[in-house]
Design a protein around this motif. Structure first.
Motif, PDB file in Angstrom:
ATOM      1  N   ALA A 153       0.830  -1.209   0.000  1.00 30.48           N
ATOM      2  CA  ALA A 153       0.000   0.000   0.000  1.00 30.48           C
ATOM      3  C   ALA A 153       0.864   1.258   0.000  1.00 30.48           C
ATOM      4  N   THR A 154       1.969   1.244   0.735  1.00 30.07           N
ATOM      5  CA  THR A 154       2.848   2.412   0.785  1.00 30.07           C
ATOM      6  C   THR A 154       3.479   2.680  -0.575  1.00 30.07           C
ATOM      7  N   VAL A 155       4.039   1.652  -1.178  1.00 26.28           N
ATOM      8  CA  VAL A 155       4.669   1.819  -2.493  1.00 26.28           C
ATOM      9  C   VAL A 155       3.614   2.168  -3.542  1.00 26.28           C
ATOM     10  N   GLY A 156       2.451   1.510  -3.469  1.00 27.04           N
ATOM     11  CA  GLY A 156       1.374   1.810  -4.411  1.00 27.04           C
ATOM     12  C   GLY A 156       0.855   3.225  -4.260  1.00 27.04           C
ATOM     13  N   TRP A 157       0.741   3.687  -3.011  1.00 29.14           N
ATOM     14  CA  TRP A 157       0.267   5.044  -2.770  1.00 29.14           C
ATOM     15  C   TRP A 157       1.269   6.073  -3.296  1.00 29.14           C
ATOM     16  N   GLN A 158       2.536   5.831  -3.053  1.00 28.32           N
ATOM     17  CA  GLN A 158       3.564   6.746  -3.564  1.00 28.32           C
ATOM     18  C   GLN A 158       3.553   6.760  -5.093  1.00 28.32           C
ATOM     19  N   ALA A 159       3.435   5.583  -5.702  1.00 32.03           N
ATOM     20  CA  ALA A 159       3.413   5.516  -7.163  1.00 32.03           C
ATOM     21  C   ALA A 159       2.150   6.187  -7.728  1.00 32.03           C
ATOM     22  N   ALA A 160       1.007   5.947  -7.091  1.00 32.35           N
ATOM     23  CA  ALA A 160      -0.230   6.580  -7.555  1.00 32.35           C
ATOM     24  C   ALA A 160      -0.159   8.097  -7.394  1.00 32.35           C
ATOM     25  N   SER A 161       0.419   8.558  -6.296  1.00 25.78           N
ATOM     26  CA  SER A 161       0.541  10.005  -6.075  1.00 25.78           C
ATOM     27  C   SER A 161       1.474  10.637  -7.100  1.00 25.78           C
ATOM     28  N   LEU A 162       2.605   9.967  -7.367  1.00 27.40           N
ATOM     29  CA  LEU A 162       3.526  10.499  -8.376  1.00 27.40           C
ATOM     30  C   LEU A 162       2.895  10.479  -9.761  1.00 27.40           C
ATOM     31  N   GLY A 163       2.199   9.393 -10.092  1.00 22.22           N
ATOM     32  CA  GLY A 163       1.529   9.308 -11.384  1.00 22.22           C
ATOM     33  C   GLY A 163       0.441  10.355 -11.542  1.00 22.22           C
ATOM     34  N   PHE A 164      -0.334  10.571 -10.483  1.00 20.56           N
ATOM     35  CA  PHE A 164      -1.389  11.573 -10.541  1.00 20.56           C
ATOM     36  C   PHE A 164      -0.800  12.975 -10.630  1.00 20.56           C
ATOM     37  N   SER A 165       0.312  13.202  -9.935  1.00 23.47           N
ATOM     38  CA  SER A 165       0.989  14.497 -10.021  1.00 23.47           C
ATOM     39  C   SER A 165       1.513  14.738 -11.431  1.00 23.47           C
ATOM     40  N   TYR A 166       2.081  13.696 -12.019  1.00 24.17           N
ATOM     41  CA  TYR A 166       2.578  13.802 -13.393  1.00 24.17           C
ATOM     42  C   TYR A 166       1.427  14.070 -14.362  1.00 24.17           C
ATOM     43  N   TYR A 167       0.312  13.380 -14.164  1.00 23.75           N
ATOM     44  CA  TYR A 167      -0.863  13.551 -15.018  1.00 23.75           C
ATOM     45  C   TYR A 167      -1.422  14.963 -14.895  1.00 23.75           C
ATOM     46  N   ASN A 168      -1.414  15.516 -13.698  1.00 16.72           N
ATOM     47  CA  ASN A 168      -1.983  16.849 -13.473  1.00 16.72           C
ATOM     48  C   ASN A 168      -1.122  17.982 -14.017  1.00 16.72           C
ATOM     49  N   GLN A 169       0.105  17.699 -14.397  1.00 14.82           N
ATOM     50  CA  GLN A 169       0.943  18.746 -14.976  1.00 14.82           C
ATOM     51  C   GLN A 169       0.362  19.246 -16.300  1.00 14.82           C
ATOM     52  N   TRP A 170      -0.312  18.380 -17.032  1.00 10.90           N
ATOM     53  CA  TRP A 170      -0.836  18.752 -18.339  1.00 10.90           C
ATOM     54  C   TRP A 170      -2.350  18.924 -18.365  1.00 10.90           C
ATOM     55  N   ASN A 171      -2.997  18.700 -17.250  1.00  9.44           N
ATOM     56  CA  ASN A 171      -4.453  18.837 -17.197  1.00  9.44           C
ATOM     57  C   ASN A 171      -4.840  19.952 -16.247  1.00  9.44           C
ATOM     58  N   ASP A 172      -5.828  20.696 -16.647  1.00  4.75           N
ATOM     59  CA  ASP A 172      -6.333  21.772 -15.815  1.00  4.75           C
ATOM     60  C   ASP A 172      -7.829  21.548 -15.624  1.00  4.75           C
ATOM     61  N   TYR A 173      -8.177  21.056 -14.446  1.00  3.25           N
ATOM     62  CA  TYR A 173      -9.578  20.764 -14.167  1.00  3.25           C
ATOM     63  C   TYR A 173     -10.437  22.026 -14.142  1.00  3.25           C
ATOM     64  N   SER A 174      -9.820  23.161 -13.892  1.00  5.33           N
ATOM     65  CA  SER A 174     -10.608  24.388 -13.796  1.00  5.33           C
ATOM     66  C   SER A 174     -11.164  24.829 -15.153  1.00  5.33           C
ATOM     67  N   ILE A 175     -10.579  24.341 -16.255  1.00  2.52           N
ATOM     68  CA  ILE A 175     -11.112  24.682 -17.573  1.00  2.52           C
ATOM     69  C   ILE A 175     -12.511  24.092 -17.740  1.00  2.52           C
ATOM     70  N   ILE A 176     -12.677  22.856 -17.296  1.00  2.00           N
ATOM     71  CA  ILE A 176     -13.962  22.173 -17.456  1.00  2.00           C
ATOM     72  C   ILE A 176     -14.893  22.475 -16.289  1.00  2.00           C
ATOM     73  N   TYR A 177     -14.364  22.391 -15.073  1.00  2.00           N
ATOM     74  CA  TYR A 177     -15.213  22.454 -13.886  1.00  2.00           C
ATOM     75  C   TYR A 177     -15.191  23.809 -13.182  1.00  2.00           C
ATOM     76  N   GLY A 178     -14.417  24.731 -13.676  1.00  2.00           N
ATOM     77  CA  GLY A 178     -14.352  26.053 -13.052  1.00  2.00           C
ATOM     78  C   GLY A 178     -13.652  26.001 -11.709  1.00  2.00           C
ATOM     79  N   SER A 179     -14.193  26.697 -10.740  1.00  5.95           N
ATOM     80  CA  SER A 179     -13.540  26.774  -9.431  1.00  5.95           C
ATOM     81  C   SER A 179     -13.631  25.467  -8.653  1.00  5.95           C
TER      82      SER A 179
END
Length: 118
Positions: free
Chosen positions: A45-71
């Motif tokens: 769970a620790t390694v998976g959580w770290q990997a999921a957090s890093l992957g999600f952080s990497y994914y969020n570098q190119w995505n902006d949720y505020s464009i679709i969902y606003g604030s």
């Protein structure tokens, strides 16, 4: 100095999350489980959580949720990260449960005979 701090930050974070998960997996089940039986699930769970957090952080570098969902975009991103965190915690607990059932039932899931002493 930055590489040393980055390594220390990740090491301390992994250590704290691992210890919290070991305590969680030891205390929460309805039966007594030793810490030796909980560390594989906590490690997964620790390694998976770290990997999921890093992957999600990497994914969020190119995505902006505020464009679709606003604030509400930030809240939606946070909720997705909460989901990934909960998923990793549950997968670690499931791994521990499968291991405990395997050790109790024996190989192949067949119930082994237990000798009773009179």
């Amino acid at each position: 100095m930055a590489p040393v701090w980055s390594f220390a930050r990740w090491s301390i974070g992994i250590l704290i999350v691992g210890i919290v998960l070991i305590i969680l997996y030891t205390i929460v089940p309805s039966r007594r489980i030793s810490w030796r039986d909980t560390w594989p699930g906590a490690l997964f769970a620790t390694v998976g959580w770290q990997a999921a957090s890093l992957g999600f952080s990497y994914y969020n570098q190119w995505n902006d949720y505020s464009i679709i969902y606003g604030s509400l975009g930030t809240i939606i991103g946070l909720m997705i990260w909460f989901y990934l965190t909960g998923l990793m915690i549950l997968l670690g607990a499931q791994l521990n449960a499968i291991r405990m059932n395997f050790h109790e039932d024996g190989p192949g899931g067949v119930q082994t005979e237990r000798k009773t002493t009179d």
